[in-house]
Design an enzyme around this catalytic site. Structure first.
Site, short mmCIF file in Angstrom:
data_model
loop_
_atom_site.label_atom_id
_atom_site.label_comp_id
_atom_site.label_asym_id
_atom_site.label_seq_id
_atom_site.Cartn_x
_atom_site.Cartn_y
_atom_site.Cartn_z
N HIS A 105 12.89 -3.05 1.37
CA HIS A 105 12.14 -1.67 1.72
C HIS A 105 13.14 -0.55 1.26
O HIS A 105 14.37 -0.63 1.16
CB HIS A 105 12.33 -1.60 3.19
N ARG A 128 5.19 10.89 -2.60
CA ARG A 128 4.83 10.45 -1.07
C ARG A 128 6.32 10.62 -0.32
O ARG A 128 7.07 9.78 -0.62
CB ARG A 128 4.26 8.81 -1.00
N ARG A 163 13.84 3.80 11.96
CA ARG A 163 12.74 4.59 12.13
C ARG A 163 11.88 4.62 13.49
O ARG A 163 12.46 4.20 14.34
CB ARG A 163 11.94 4.68 10.87
N ALA A 185 3.48 -1.01 4.64
CA ALA A 185 2.95 -1.13 6.11
C ALA A 185 2.29 -2.61 6.43
O ALA A 185 2.52 -2.78 7.77
CB ALA A 185 1.88 0.07 6.26
N TYR A 190 11.33 8.46 0.85
CA TYR A 190 11.39 7.44 -0.13
C TYR A 190 11.71 7.58 -1.38
O TYR A 190 11.84 6.98 -2.41
CB TYR A 190 9.67 6.87 -0.15
N ASN A 212 8.17 -5.80 -1.34
CA ASN A 212 8.04 -4.54 -0.44
C ASN A 212 6.60 -4.64 0.22
O ASN A 212 5.60 -3.95 -0.38
CB ASN A 212 8.34 -3.31 -1.03
N GLU A 214 12.61 -9.75 1.08
CA GLU A 214 11.87 -8.43 1.51
C GLU A 214 12.75 -7.49 1.09
O GLU A 214 13.99 -7.32 1.38
CB GLU A 214 11.75 -8.93 3.23
N PRO A 238 0.83 -1.28 0.02
CA PRO A 238 -0.03 0.15 -0.22
C PRO A 238 0.82 1.25 -0.13
O PRO A 238 1.87 1.55 0.78
CB PRO A 238 -0.75 -0.13 1.35
N ASN A 239 0.35 2.38 -0.86
CA ASN A 239 0.86 3.75 -0.79
C ASN A 239 2.11 3.79 -1.59
O ASN A 239 2.71 4.73 -1.97
CB ASN A 239 1.16 4.30 0.48
C1 DQA Z 1 8.40 0.96 3.44
C2 DQA Z 1 8.54 1.12 4.96
C3 DQA Z 1 7.33 0.69 5.57
O1 DQA Z 1 7.60 1.04 7.03
C4 DQA Z 1 6.25 1.74 5.18
O2 DQA Z 1 5.07 1.57 5.89
C5 DQA Z 1 6.32 1.88 3.66
C6 DQA Z 1 7.42 1.70 3.03
C7 DQA Z 1 9.80 1.00 2.77
O3 DQA Z 1 9.90 0.69 1.52
O4 DQA Z 1 10.68 1.96 3.31
O5 DQA Z 1 5.05 2.01 3.20
O6 DQA Z 1 8.31 -0.29 3.21
#
Ligand code: DQA
Length: 148
Positions: free
Chosen positions: A101, A19, A108, A78, A24, A75, A99, A11-12
Site C-alpha cells: 500500500h 487522486r 487511517r 479498496a 498517495y 496493491n 501486499e 481500483p482507482n
Molecule cells: C491503498 C489504501 C486503500 O485503503 C485504498 O482504498 C486505496 C489505496 C494504498 O495504496 O494506500 O485505494 O491501497
C-alpha cells in the site's frame, strides 16, 4: 529465463498522481511501473505490471500467476478491505505474496484497518508511497530466489 514477478494494482490506482496526492503522492502509475522495473532489474528479475478497476479481472490475473509468476506483489486498493474472492484466489498461490500500500491504512479510517489480503500475504509493505512498491518488489525478488 526465470518467471516474472507479477505486480498487480486495484481500483482507482490508474489515477495515481491526481487522486488525493496528499495521501498517495504525485507520481503516476507509469512512474511506479518504471520504478518496479528498475528495482526488479537490479535483482535480475522482470515484472508483469497491471492495473484493473475490476475485481474479476484481478482474480483472473491472480489465477494466471499460479503458473506464470515467481512471486506476486499486490496493491489491492479498496478491494483489500472487501474482497473474499481476491483472498481466495491468493490462497491458491504457492509463490510468495507481498501486499503493498502507498499509504499506511492502519493509521487511517477504521474501515481500512482490516485487509483480507493480509491473511494470504507472506508480508506487507505500507506507508512509503511509491517506494512501497519498490520495497515489495525487492522482497518478492529475494523470496523468489530463495524458493528456487
Ligand atoms: C491503498 C489504501 C486503500 O485503503 C485504498 O482504498 C486505496 C489505496 C494504498 O495504496 O494506500 O485505494 O491501497
Amino acid at each position: 529465463m526465470s518467471k516474472p514477478i507479477y505486480v498487480l494494482s486495484g481500483p482507482n490506482l490508474n489515477l495515481l498522481g491526481v487522486r488525493e496526492p496528499e495521501i498517495y503522492g504525485h507520481q503516476t502509475l507509469d512512474d511506479v511501473k518504471r520504478l518496479c522495473e528498475a528495482r526488479a532489474s537490479a535483482f535480475g528479475c522482470t515484472v508483469v505490471f497491471r492495473q484493473s478497476n475490476h475485481e474479476g479481472e484481478l482474480v483472473d490475473w491472480i489465477q494466471e500467476a499460479r503458473t506464470e509468476a515467481s512471486a506476486l506483489v499486490i496493491n489491492p486498493a479498496a478491494y483489500g478491505h472487501t474482497s473474499i474472492a481476491i483472498l481466495d484466489g491468493l490462497k491458491m498461490l504457492s509463490v510468495p505474496v507481498i501486499e503493498c500500500h502507498l499509504s499506511n491504512p492502519a493509521s487511517r479510517e477504521t474501515f481500512r484497518r482490516k485487509t483480507y489480503v493480509s491473511l494470504a500475504a507472506t508480508g506487507v509493505v505500507s506507508g512509503f508511497g511509491a517506494a512501497s512498491y519498490e520495497l515489495a518488489v525487492e522482497a518478492a525478488a529475494g523470496l523468489a530466489r530463495k524458493a528456487k
